[in-house]
Design a protein around this motif. Structure first.
Motif, PDB file in Angstrom:
ATOM      1  N   PHE A 201      51.181  92.254  22.960  1.00  0.00           N
ATOM      2  CA  PHE A 201      50.146  93.159  22.596  1.00  0.00           C
ATOM      3  C   PHE A 201      49.288  93.084  23.901  1.00  0.00           C
ATOM      4  N   VAL A 202      49.160  91.959  24.646  1.00  0.00           N
ATOM      5  CA  VAL A 202      48.384  91.877  25.874  1.00  0.00           C
ATOM      6  C   VAL A 202      49.032  92.507  26.955  1.00  0.00           C
ATOM      7  N   GLN A 203      50.326  92.330  27.008  1.00  0.00           N
ATOM      8  CA  GLN A 203      51.396  93.008  27.981  1.00  0.00           C
ATOM      9  C   GLN A 203      51.100  94.670  27.852  1.00  0.00           C
ATOM     10  N   ARG A 204      51.102  94.989  26.590  1.00  0.00           N
ATOM     11  CA  ARG A 204      50.891  96.508  26.304  1.00  0.00           C
ATOM     12  C   ARG A 204      49.732  97.071  27.029  1.00  0.00           C
ATOM     13  N   MET A 205      48.556  96.188  26.417  1.00  0.00           N
ATOM     14  CA  MET A 205      47.200  96.437  26.834  1.00  0.00           C
ATOM     15  C   MET A 205      46.917  96.501  28.311  1.00  0.00           C
ATOM     16  N   ARG A 206      47.913  95.618  29.107  1.00  0.00           N
ATOM     17  CA  ARG A 206      47.857  95.839  30.620  1.00  0.00           C
ATOM     18  C   ARG A 206      48.738  96.661  31.323  1.00  0.00           C
ATOM     19  N   GLY A 207      49.321  97.729  30.454  1.00  0.00           N
ATOM     20  CA  GLY A 207      49.962  98.878  31.158  1.00  0.00           C
ATOM     21  C   GLY A 207      51.552  98.882  30.790  1.00  0.00           C
ATOM     22  N   ARG A 208      52.027  97.853  30.294  1.00  0.00           N
ATOM     23  CA  ARG A 208      53.401  97.769  30.094  1.00  0.00           C
ATOM     24  C   ARG A 208      53.857  98.312  28.654  1.00  0.00           C
ATOM     25  N   SER A 209      54.115  99.548  28.685  1.00  0.00           N
ATOM     26  CA  SER A 209      54.142 100.551  27.334  1.00  0.00           C
ATOM     27  C   SER A 209      55.384  99.911  26.487  1.00  0.00           C
ATOM     28  N   GLU A 210      56.383  99.543  27.308  1.00  0.00           N
ATOM     29  CA  GLU A 210      57.732  99.201  26.491  1.00  0.00           C
ATOM     30  C   GLU A 210      57.574  97.579  26.517  1.00  0.00           C
ATOM     31  N   ALA A 211      56.737  96.925  26.543  1.00  0.00           N
ATOM     32  CA  ALA A 211      56.570  95.560  26.376  1.00  0.00           C
ATOM     33  C   ALA A 211      57.319  94.861  24.849  1.00  0.00           C
ATOM     34  N   GLY A 212      58.194  94.119  25.150  1.00  0.00           N
ATOM     35  CA  GLY A 212      58.897  93.661  24.069  1.00  0.00           C
ATOM     36  C   GLY A 212      60.024  94.354  23.332  1.00  0.00           C
ATOM     37  N   LEU A 213      59.939  95.901  23.732  1.00  0.00           N
ATOM     38  CA  LEU A 213      60.806  96.765  23.109  1.00  0.00           C
ATOM     39  C   LEU A 213      62.353  96.244  23.422  1.00  0.00           C
ATOM     40  N   ASN A 214      62.976  96.011  22.180  1.00  0.00           N
ATOM     41  CA  ASN A 214      64.571  95.536  22.102  1.00  0.00           C
ATOM     42  C   ASN A 214      65.013  94.537  23.054  1.00  0.00           C
ATOM     43  N   ARG A 215      63.851  93.478  23.192  1.00  0.00           N
ATOM     44  CA  ARG A 215      64.020  92.687  24.213  1.00  0.00           C
ATOM     45  C   ARG A 215      65.030  91.540  23.372  1.00  0.00           C
ATOM     46  N   SER A 216      66.057  91.012  24.126  1.00  0.00           N
ATOM     47  CA  SER A 216      67.160  90.056  23.350  1.00  0.00           C
ATOM     48  C   SER A 216      67.115  89.000  24.110  1.00  0.00           C
ATOM     49  N   ASP A 227      62.349  64.416  26.741  1.00  0.00           N
ATOM     50  CA  ASP A 227      62.661  63.290  25.310  1.00  0.00           C
ATOM     51  C   ASP A 227      61.585  64.038  24.330  1.00  0.00           C
ATOM     52  N   THR A 228      61.709  65.531  24.067  1.00  0.00           N
ATOM     53  CA  THR A 228      61.015  66.081  22.967  1.00  0.00           C
ATOM     54  C   THR A 228      61.694  66.998  22.339  1.00  0.00           C
ATOM     55  N   ARG A 229      61.331  67.062  21.139  1.00  0.00           N
ATOM     56  CA  ARG A 229      61.945  68.220  20.151  1.00  0.00           C
ATOM     57  C   ARG A 229      60.874  69.336  20.239  1.00  0.00           C
ATOM     58  N   TYR A 230      61.639  70.431  19.989  1.00  0.00           N
ATOM     59  CA  TYR A 230      60.861  71.890  20.454  1.00  0.00           C
ATOM     60  C   TYR A 230      61.450  72.682  19.273  1.00  0.00           C
ATOM     61  N   ALA A 231      60.461  73.724  18.961  1.00  0.00           N
ATOM     62  CA  ALA A 231      60.938  74.558  17.884  1.00  0.00           C
ATOM     63  C   ALA A 231      60.318  76.083  18.200  1.00  0.00           C
ATOM     64  N   TYR A 232      61.081  77.014  18.063  1.00  0.00           N
ATOM     65  CA  TYR A 232      60.591  78.403  18.485  1.00  0.00           C
ATOM     66  C   TYR A 232      61.093  79.514  17.288  1.00  0.00           C
ATOM     67  N   PHE A 233      60.358  80.144  17.242  1.00  0.00           N
ATOM     68  CA  PHE A 233      60.730  81.618  16.222  1.00  0.00           C
ATOM     69  C   PHE A 233      60.459  82.958  16.991  1.00  0.00           C
ATOM     70  N   VAL A 234      61.279  83.800  16.580  1.00  0.00           N
ATOM     71  CA  VAL A 234      61.100  85.297  17.172  1.00  0.00           C
ATOM     72  C   VAL A 234      60.625  86.107  16.024  1.00  0.00           C
ATOM     73  N   GLU A 235      59.673  86.930  16.219  1.00  0.00           N
ATOM     74  CA  GLU A 235      59.063  87.688  15.210  1.00  0.00           C
ATOM     75  C   GLU A 235      59.594  89.174  15.997  1.00  0.00           C
ATOM     76  N   ALA A 236      59.811  89.969  14.763  1.00  0.00           N
ATOM     77  CA  ALA A 236      60.281  91.325  15.124  1.00  0.00           C
ATOM     78  C   ALA A 236      59.357  92.388  14.443  1.00  0.00           C
ATOM     79  N   THR A 237      58.819  92.995  15.167  1.00  0.00           N
ATOM     80  CA  THR A 237      57.763  94.234  14.595  1.00  0.00           C
ATOM     81  C   THR A 237      58.196  95.556  14.825  1.00  0.00           C
ATOM     82  N   ASP A 238      57.490  96.683  14.446  1.00  0.00           N
ATOM     83  CA  ASP A 238      57.683  98.070  14.788  1.00  0.00           C
ATOM     84  C   ASP A 238      56.739  98.634  15.845  1.00  0.00           C
ATOM     85  N   ALA A 239      55.892  97.788  16.538  1.00  0.00           N
ATOM     86  CA  ALA A 239      54.971  98.390  17.212  1.00  0.00           C
ATOM     87  C   ALA A 239      54.497  96.949  18.269  1.00  0.00           C
ATOM     88  N   ASN A 240      54.017  97.605  19.382  1.00  0.00           N
ATOM     89  CA  ASN A 240      53.465  96.251  20.191  1.00  0.00           C
ATOM     90  C   ASN A 240      51.830  96.641  20.328  1.00  0.00           C
TER      91      ASN A 240
END
Length: 268
Positions: A201-216, A227-240
């Motif tokens: 959303f910030v990337q889009r605000m800064r002019g990257r109109s396709e920020a996140g689009l179909n990003r794999s 020596d650290t455990r990490y967790a991540y999740f990926v959110e899919a949306t219909d807009a940036n």
């Protein structure tokens, strides 16, 4: 008051498909969010008297002026990297009906700010239908995953996380947001203290109109700790753009860990 430091950046009123593992909450939810411009010199929550979301048929929800946690799902989140706050409330009451939703912010100085948007339920249902139809294939594509140990401790830019996108599987275009935190479970995932995330959303605000689009894939722009455990999740949306978003799909958390020292051999 036009000179009030409390200024809305944008809002969200959208459906949420909550596909986290091990949660008692229903998958079909909705949420409201309001993000603010930075308020240098004073924390934004000290400027807020009330925040109210409204919708069709008398719908009304009050935001709480407290830190947001996975337990209360209602409050504010601080982004220390950009020095700004947003408020969010997640509601386990199913998807929203179509229509106009608004968020009103009343400041302690008496100022009143309003923003509105229209919820498109067709766009929401379409993305969810495609996701649920190909869910197992998508989940199997995440890397790293399976709590595996990395071969080295990545410095900024060295760790790539990847996944299959809906358009690769015959579905609609979507935008993808990656969030990474320390922790070995969804409960340990710290929304208030992310290791890194790509704020499209910030990337889009800064002019990257396709920020996140179909990003794999993304490269994590942060040094990780040994020596650290990490967790991540990926959110899919219909807009940036926050106020154009109709659906957020919260895909299940993925887990990995770093070795005790750089160069340590990986162990499953």
């Amino acid at each position: 008051m036009e000179d009030s430091p409390l200024r809305i950046h944008d809002i969200m009123a959208c459906d949420v498909y909550w596909d986290f593992d091990g949660t008692p909450l229903p998958r079909e939810q909705h949420k409201f969010l309001v993000s603010f411009h930075p308020t240098p010199g004073i924390p934004t929550p000290e400027l807020v008297r009330s925040i109210t979301a409204r919708g069709p048929d008398g719908y009304r929800v009050e935001f709480a002026n407290q830190p947001f946690t996975p337990a209360n799902t209602n409050g504010h989140i601080y982004d220390r990297t950009l020095d700004y706050y947003w408020y969010m409330v997640n509601l386990p009451e199913g998807f929203l009906p179509g229509g106009v939703y608004s968020i009103e912010v009343v400041g302690t100085d008496g100022s009143v700010r309003n923003r509105s948007r229209h919820q498109d339920i067709a766009a929401s249902r379409r993305l969810v239908e495609h996701y649920t139809a190909r869910r197992e294939e998508i989940l199997a594509s995440f890397a790293p995953s399976g709590r595996r140990e990395l071969e080295t401790v990545p410095a900024a830019g060295e760790l790539e996380c990847s996944w299959k996108t809906l358009d690769q599987l015959g579905g609609p275009d979507a935008y993808y947001i990656h969030r990474l935190s320390t922790g070995g479970s969804a409960r340990e995932f710290d929304t208030q203290n992310l290791t890194w995330w790509d704020n499209i959303f910030v990337q889009r605000m800064r002019g990257r109109s396709e920020a996140g689009l179909n990003r794999s894939s993304v490269r994590v722009r942060a040094d990780l700790t040994a020596d650290t455990r990490y967790a991540y999740f990926v959110e899919a949306t219909d807009a940036n753009v926050q106020s154009e978003t109709n659906i957020c799909v919260f895909q299940p958390h993925q887990y990995f860990r770093t070795p005790a020292a750089t160069g340590t051999a990986a162990n499953a």
